[in-house]
Design a protein around this motif. Sequence first.
Motif, PDB file in Angstrom:
ATOM      1  N   SER A 189       0.820  -1.196   0.013  1.00 50.22           N
ATOM      2  CA  SER A 189       0.063   0.055   0.119  1.00 50.22           C
ATOM      3  C   SER A 189       0.861   1.272   0.156  1.00 50.22           C
ATOM      4  O   SER A 189       2.102   1.107   0.433  1.00 50.22           O
ATOM      5  CB  SER A 189      -0.804   0.123   1.525  1.00 50.22           C
ATOM      6  N   GLY A 190       0.348   2.492  -0.459  1.00 49.59           N
ATOM      7  CA  GLY A 190       1.160   3.514  -0.537  1.00 49.59           C
ATOM      8  C   GLY A 190       1.692   3.900  -1.910  1.00 49.59           C
ATOM      9  O   GLY A 190       1.549   3.241  -2.783  1.00 49.59           O
ATOM     10  N   GLU A 191       2.575   4.886  -1.862  1.00 46.92           N
ATOM     11  CA  GLU A 191       3.020   5.245  -3.199  1.00 46.92           C
ATOM     12  C   GLU A 191       4.615   4.815  -3.053  1.00 46.92           C
ATOM     13  O   GLU A 191       5.119   4.381  -1.913  1.00 46.92           O
ATOM     14  CB  GLU A 191       3.098   6.836  -3.367  1.00 46.92           C
ATOM     15  N   TYR A 229       7.296   6.438  -2.975  1.00 48.58           N
ATOM     16  CA  TYR A 229       8.196   7.159  -2.062  1.00 48.58           C
ATOM     17  C   TYR A 229       7.862   6.670  -0.592  1.00 48.58           C
ATOM     18  O   TYR A 229       8.954   6.449   0.215  1.00 48.58           O
ATOM     19  CB  TYR A 229       7.766   8.730  -1.849  1.00 48.58           C
ATOM     20  N   ASP A 230       6.670   6.246  -0.240  1.00 45.52           N
ATOM     21  CA  ASP A 230       6.412   5.350   1.116  1.00 45.52           C
ATOM     22  C   ASP A 230       6.966   4.058   1.037  1.00 45.52           C
ATOM     23  O   ASP A 230       7.727   3.851   2.195  1.00 45.52           O
ATOM     24  CB  ASP A 230       4.694   5.386   1.032  1.00 45.52           C
ATOM     25  N   TRP A 231       7.087   3.464  -0.028  1.00 48.02           N
ATOM     26  CA  TRP A 231       7.894   2.382   0.089  1.00 48.02           C
ATOM     27  C   TRP A 231       9.385   2.262   0.429  1.00 48.02           C
ATOM     28  O   TRP A 231       9.818   1.686   0.968  1.00 48.02           O
ATOM     29  CB  TRP A 231       7.768   1.328  -1.295  1.00 48.02           C
ATOM     30  N   ARG A 238      10.848   4.858   1.975  1.00 47.93           N
ATOM     31  CA  ARG A 238      11.042   5.468   3.424  1.00 47.93           C
ATOM     32  C   ARG A 238      10.763   3.968   4.323  1.00 47.93           C
ATOM     33  O   ARG A 238      11.698   3.888   5.186  1.00 47.93           O
ATOM     34  CB  ARG A 238       9.884   6.315   3.701  1.00 47.93           C
ATOM     35  N   ARG A 239       9.833   3.065   3.992  1.00 42.56           N
ATOM     36  CA  ARG A 239       9.470   2.047   4.911  1.00 42.56           C
ATOM     37  C   ARG A 239      10.560   0.985   4.747  1.00 42.56           C
ATOM     38  O   ARG A 239      10.972   0.500   5.829  1.00 42.56           O
ATOM     39  CB  ARG A 239       8.066   1.546   4.847  1.00 42.56           C
ATOM     40  N   SER A 272      13.606   1.552   3.906  1.00 44.35           N
ATOM     41  CA  SER A 272      14.786   2.020   4.483  1.00 44.35           C
ATOM     42  C   SER A 272      14.660   2.380   5.939  1.00 44.35           C
ATOM     43  O   SER A 272      15.866   1.620   6.654  1.00 44.35           O
ATOM     44  CB  SER A 272      15.044   3.735   3.974  1.00 44.35           C
ATOM     45  N   LEU A 278      10.295  -4.800   0.008  1.00 39.82           N
ATOM     46  CA  LEU A 278       9.690  -3.489  -0.114  1.00 39.82           C
ATOM     47  C   LEU A 278      10.343  -2.556  -1.281  1.00 39.82           C
ATOM     48  O   LEU A 278       9.902  -2.062  -2.245  1.00 39.82           O
ATOM     49  CB  LEU A 278       9.488  -2.883   1.211  1.00 39.82           C
ATOM     50  N   ALA A 327       9.970  -0.720  -5.102  1.00 42.03           N
ATOM     51  CA  ALA A 327       9.996   0.358  -5.334  1.00 42.03           C
ATOM     52  C   ALA A 327      10.967   0.714  -6.502  1.00 42.03           C
ATOM     53  O   ALA A 327      10.692   1.647  -7.464  1.00 42.03           O
ATOM     54  CB  ALA A 327      10.853   1.108  -4.390  1.00 42.03           C
TER      55      ALA A 327
END
Length: 167
Positions: free
Chosen positions: A8-10, A12-14, A16-17, A19, A33, A37
């Motif tokens: 789920s998410g975009e 950039y979210d993938w 950040r999560r 990382s 994840l 990305a």
Amino acid sequence: MSEQGRPSGEVYDWFRRGSALLDQGNAGAAVQLLSHAVEAEPESRAIREALARAQFEARAYAAALENFRTVALADPSDDYAQFGWGLAAARLGDFEASAEHLALAVAMRPSAKHYRAALRQTRATLKARAGGFGTVGGVRPGPEHTDGPESAPDPQPEQQGESPDVR
């Protein structure tokens, strides 16, 4: 996860999560994840470098090498990508490639102690494999165990003030 098997998410979210997972020591989950990305943004060097770091930590050295190589080829001045390429090559047993890329990283960022330490270790491995450190345990056979001049110790002592080449 969405219906399509994507998180789920975009993107950039993938990133950040992924990382954050890597920073928390969960490299395997980070690889999953960050792979999504990279699939979505294959030209992003930051995402690909994070994936390469996660793959390295997950001991997927061949995959890590390929991603560090992709980043380094896209930006040859990226010292960290050169460093990662060199470390991954060493883990795969390619110490010649390792020395080349670690030397580039050191040349670009000579203040990085961990770069220099990795290069010294790789060069020491190359030297040991080439027989540069003598026999195991540092014991040379005495005259009673030699068959000819090729096994005799080097008759030329080091000149005063010179140190052995440790590069």
